[in-house]
Scaffold this motif. Structure first.
Motif, PDB file in Angstrom:
ATOM      1  N   GLU A 151       0.848  -1.191   0.000  1.00  0.00           N
ATOM      2  CA  GLU A 151       0.000   0.000   0.000  1.00  0.00           C
ATOM      3  C   GLU A 151       0.882   1.239   0.000  1.00  0.00           C
ATOM      4  N   TYR A 152       0.632   2.132  -0.941  1.00  0.00           N
ATOM      5  CA  TYR A 152       1.361   3.400  -1.022  1.00  0.00           C
ATOM      6  C   TYR A 152       0.426   4.509  -0.563  1.00  0.00           C
ATOM      7  N   THR A 153       0.864   5.273   0.426  1.00  0.00           N
ATOM      8  CA  THR A 153       0.032   6.365   0.939  1.00  0.00           C
ATOM      9  C   THR A 153       0.887   7.610   1.146  1.00  0.00           C
ATOM     10  N   THR A 201       2.362  10.716   3.081  1.00  0.00           N
ATOM     11  CA  THR A 201       2.592  10.956   4.506  1.00  0.00           C
ATOM     12  C   THR A 201       2.089  12.321   4.945  1.00  0.00           C
ATOM     13  N   ILE A 223       6.035   9.652   0.190  1.00  0.00           N
ATOM     14  CA  ILE A 223       5.171   8.472   0.094  1.00  0.00           C
ATOM     15  C   ILE A 223       5.660   7.401   1.057  1.00  0.00           C
ATOM     16  N   ARG A 244       0.995  -3.793   8.728  1.00  0.00           N
ATOM     17  CA  ARG A 244       1.234  -2.771   7.708  1.00  0.00           C
ATOM     18  C   ARG A 244       2.302  -1.815   8.233  1.00  0.00           C
TER      19      ARG A 244
END
Length: 168
Positions: A55-57, A59, A70, A149
């Motif tokens: 999962e790329y989110t 920051t 990211i 995660r």
């Protein structure tokens, strides 16, 4: 979930099922009056050889180049193992509700959706010789599954727009 969050959830669930005081192993405080239960966290390991996905989110921070930072977090199904011990009179009876309760979805709900009890071993009667007398004790293994995660900041992902045109 962190190991500490899982351990706390297991302690709360065991307390709700057994109705006894439940402590973590190696807390360093005074032992409660018997009967009581102790949950010993023995380890954590991935269930599968490979993560489910990454999962790329964002920051919310930016890099020195003023690009969005990211976080990449591999989604890993994991299992946490616990050795659960009961002390005091009738310790096998203290642990017995655990062997039944994990099979009832409604009793498992306090741990849902993040954690699911995967397996509970047989209850073992393991008295110990303490101060020149036998003390009644019992033990079982408890395996809990969930997802981790753990995120790590990675290079930013550049975004580009594009148009698709159809030539006729």
């Amino acid at each position: 979930m962190t190991n500490d969050e899982v351990w706390s959830a297991v302690v709360r669930w065991i307390a709700s099922v057994t109705g006894k005081i439940v402590i973590r192993s190696y807390e360093g405080s005074k032992v409660p009056a018997a009967p009581y239960v102790m949950a010993n966290f023995t380890g954590m390991a991935p269930v599968r050889a490979h993560e489910q996905m990454i999962e790329y989110t964002p920051t919310g921070q930016t890099t020195p180049e003023d690009k969005p930072e990211i976080s990449a977090a591999p989604v890993i199904e994991a299992e946490w193992r616990f050795s659960v011990h009961a002390y005091g009179s009738e310790p096998t009876g203290v642990l017995r509700p655990i062997a039944s309760a994990w099979k009832v979805a409604q009793i498992m709900e306090p741990m849902f959706p993040g954690l699911v009890i995967h397996d509970v071993s047989q209850i073992r009667n393991v008295p110990d010789w303490i101060n020149n007398r036998w003390e009644p004790r019992a033990q079982l293994d408890l395996i809990v599954r969930g997802v981790t995660r753990d995120g790590f900041v990675v290079d930013t992902i550049d975004e580009s727009s594009f148009d698709i045109a159809r030539a006729e």
